[in-house]
Design a protein around this motif. Structure first.
Motif, short mmCIF file in Angstrom:
data_model
loop_
_atom_site.label_atom_id
_atom_site.label_comp_id
_atom_site.label_asym_id
_atom_site.label_seq_id
_atom_site.Cartn_x
_atom_site.Cartn_y
_atom_site.Cartn_z
N VAL A 57 97.50 29.85 6.39
CA VAL A 57 97.08 28.58 6.98
C VAL A 57 96.06 28.94 8.06
N VAL A 58 94.81 28.91 7.68
CA VAL A 58 93.74 29.38 8.56
C VAL A 58 93.60 28.43 9.75
N PRO A 59 93.64 28.96 10.98
CA PRO A 59 93.51 28.09 12.16
C PRO A 59 92.18 27.33 12.16
N VAL A 60 92.26 26.04 12.47
CA VAL A 60 91.08 25.20 12.64
C VAL A 60 91.17 24.64 14.06
N ARG A 61 90.22 25.01 14.90
CA ARG A 61 90.30 24.58 16.30
C ARG A 61 90.34 23.06 16.40
N GLY A 62 91.30 22.57 17.14
CA GLY A 62 91.45 21.13 17.31
C GLY A 62 92.30 20.46 16.25
N ALA A 63 92.70 21.20 15.22
CA ALA A 63 93.51 20.62 14.15
C ALA A 63 94.99 20.76 14.46
N LEU A 64 95.78 19.88 13.87
CA LEU A 64 97.23 19.99 13.91
C LEU A 64 97.73 20.24 12.49
N VAL A 65 98.65 21.18 12.35
CA VAL A 65 99.25 21.46 11.05
C VAL A 65 100.46 20.55 10.88
N VAL A 66 100.58 19.95 9.71
CA VAL A 66 101.67 19.03 9.43
C VAL A 66 102.42 19.52 8.19
N ASN A 67 103.75 19.52 8.27
CA ASN A 67 104.50 19.86 7.06
C ASN A 67 105.75 19.01 6.92
N ILE A 68 106.15 18.85 5.67
CA ILE A 68 107.32 18.06 5.32
C ILE A 68 108.58 18.90 5.51
N GLY A 69 109.63 18.29 6.04
CA GLY A 69 110.91 18.96 6.19
C GLY A 69 111.87 18.58 5.07
N ASP A 70 112.99 19.28 5.02
CA ASP A 70 113.96 19.06 3.95
C ASP A 70 114.44 17.61 3.87
N LEU A 71 114.67 16.97 5.03
CA LEU A 71 115.19 15.61 5.00
C LEU A 71 114.21 14.63 4.37
N LEU A 72 112.92 14.84 4.59
CA LEU A 72 111.94 13.93 3.98
C LEU A 72 111.82 14.21 2.48
N GLN A 73 111.98 15.45 2.07
CA GLN A 73 112.02 15.72 0.63
C GLN A 73 113.18 14.97 0.00
N ILE A 74 114.33 15.00 0.67
CA ILE A 74 115.50 14.29 0.15
C ILE A 74 115.26 12.79 0.14
N MET A 75 114.76 12.23 1.25
CA MET A 75 114.55 10.78 1.34
C MET A 75 113.47 10.31 0.38
N SER A 76 112.50 11.18 0.08
CA SER A 76 111.46 10.79 -0.87
C SER A 76 111.91 10.97 -2.31
N ASN A 77 113.16 11.39 -2.49
CA ASN A 77 113.71 11.61 -3.82
C ASN A 77 112.88 12.63 -4.60
N ASP A 78 112.48 13.68 -3.89
CA ASP A 78 111.72 14.80 -4.45
C ASP A 78 110.24 14.48 -4.73
N GLU A 79 109.75 13.35 -4.21
CA GLU A 79 108.31 13.07 -4.36
C GLU A 79 107.51 14.01 -3.44
N TYR A 80 107.99 14.19 -2.24
CA TYR A 80 107.34 15.08 -1.28
C TYR A 80 108.08 16.43 -1.25
N LYS A 81 107.34 17.49 -0.97
CA LYS A 81 107.90 18.83 -1.05
C LYS A 81 108.06 19.47 0.33
N SER A 82 109.21 20.06 0.54
CA SER A 82 109.45 20.90 1.71
C SER A 82 109.43 22.34 1.22
N VAL A 83 108.46 23.11 1.68
CA VAL A 83 108.26 24.44 1.09
C VAL A 83 108.49 25.56 2.11
N GLU A 84 108.74 26.75 1.57
CA GLU A 84 108.94 27.91 2.40
C GLU A 84 107.66 28.27 3.16
N HIS A 85 107.83 28.68 4.39
CA HIS A 85 106.72 29.20 5.16
C HIS A 85 107.25 30.27 6.12
N ARG A 86 106.36 31.07 6.63
CA ARG A 86 106.75 32.18 7.50
C ARG A 86 105.59 32.49 8.44
#
Length: 371
Positions: free
Chosen positions: A273-302
């Motif tokens: 995830v290449v840094p972009v000055r002034g940008a905010l990184v957004v990611n989906i969490g497990d609960l939103l994957q569940i609430m979206s009924n698997d439409e949205y993905k919560s993925v591994e990151h490190r």
């Protein structure tokens, strides 16, 4: 305290090939020292203590920037209906594909973001004695400093320190917030809440449900901030900054500096995830994957261990429901005979209890609640 740090490192390094190794003893000594990882680095160590070694860690030999995978989405014009529909579609597409994206023109001045990162860095670079006053794992005042939230649950520790703070529903008492970053934290709380609220609306619109569905479930109210500090690591091929994991909440908003190190799992490849000055990184969490009924993905990151002398600093805000007894599950409008519920219902309390008694090991809790 430098003597303590050297003792921790020497004892662990000397046992790297010993059959007898009291890991818990070494971990407890590190915890009791309240040094954090930066304290170890400041002591001049040249090798990392054994309990930081991840034996199965293998850096991806060919990581990719892949901007096509992790897009940068411009929020300009989001108040205009035509532009808003396009932006919601872009965000929805990113979340269905990978669950990670960056946003620019979000309304937070770049100058403030730079100042905020500097303030969090300033906290971590205070004398150890000053930070040690806040070293604790219990929520208590809502402000704490520690190294590795899963230190006593994980098979191996990660090379980072953390300033953690409850932002909502209410901030801690102002005098509890470290003076060196107090003003910036208060401003960040308001700005992050505003951006988070907008993103929640767009995420709902992308699913075709009521734009207030997440807010109605109070996912804007419970906010926790973590200010991570990744100092130089003398053996970055043996450990990580944060082990592979998925986030437990609904949504995560991340501000990172320009050092880099954040990676997302895309298929079998780790993508930078290449840094972009002034940008905010957004990611989906497990609960939103569940609430979206698997439409949205919560993925591994490190986050990789930092091989540079310049420390890496990042600040994340986790958005979660503040209602412990609330029942969670797929949003009813997303369940149909064609797409039945993928997950059973459960309480937020049960979910968080399970999360905080496991290590960050890449295994998502979504599988536990699948029907």
């Amino acid at each position: 305290m430098a003597t303590t740090a050297t003792a921790i490192s020497s004892a662990a390094a000397g046992q790297l090939h010993d059959d007898v190794y009291d890991r818990m003893k070494e971990v407890q000594e590190f915890e009791d020292s309240k040094l954090g990882v930066k304290g170890l680095v400041d002591s001049g160590i040249s090798s990392i203590p054994r309990f930081f070694v991840h034996p199965n860690f293998k850096p991806d030999p060919n990581p990719g920037a892949r901007p096509d995978v992790i897009p940068t989405i411009d929020l300009s014009g989001v108040d205009r209906q035509d532009a808003r529909a396009k932006i919601a579609a872009q965000i929805s597409g990113a979340c269905r594909e990978l669950g990670f994206f960056q946003v620019v023109n979000h309304g937070i001045p770049v100058e403030f973001l730079d100042r905020f990162v500097g303030a969090v860095r300033g906290f971590h670079e205070q004398p150890t004695e000053e930070k040690a006053k806040l070293y604790r794992r219990e929520p208590g005042t809502g402000v704490s400093f520690f190294s590795n939230i899963d230190l006593f649950h994980s098979k191996a520790a990660s090379w980072r320190d953390t300033l953690q703070m409850r932002l909502g529903p209410t901030l801690p008492e102002l005098e509890e917030i470290p003076a060196i970053c107090r003003e910036e934290v208060v401003e960040w709380n308001q700005r992050a809440k505003q951006v988070g609220g907008l993103l929640m609306e767009l995420l709902c619109e992308g699913l075709g449900v009521n734009s207030g569905a997440l807010k109605e479930r109070r996912f804007l109210e419970s906010r926790v901030m973590v200010g991570h500090y990744y100092p130089y690591c003398p053996q970055p091929d043996l450990t990580v900054g944060i082990a592979s994991h998925t986030d437990p909440g609904a949504l995560t908003l991340l501000l990172q500096d320009q050092v880099g190190g954040l990676q997302v799992k895309f298929g079998e490849q780790w993508v930078d995830v290449v840094p972009v000055r002034g940008a905010l990184v957004v990611n989906i969490g497990d609960l939103l994957q569940i609430m979206s009924n698997d439409e949205y993905k919560s993925v591994e990151h490190r986050v990789l261990a930092n091989p540079t002398m310049e420390p890496r600093v990042s600040v994340a805000v986790f958005f979660n429901s503040d209602e412990q007894e609330s029942v969670l599950g797929p949003i009813p409008e997303l369940i149909s005979p064609e797409k039945p519920a993928v997950y059973r219902e459960f309480t937020k309390l049960d979910y968080m209890r399970r999360f905080f008694t496991k290590e960050l090991d890449g295994r998502t809790l979504t599988n536990f609640y699948k029907l």
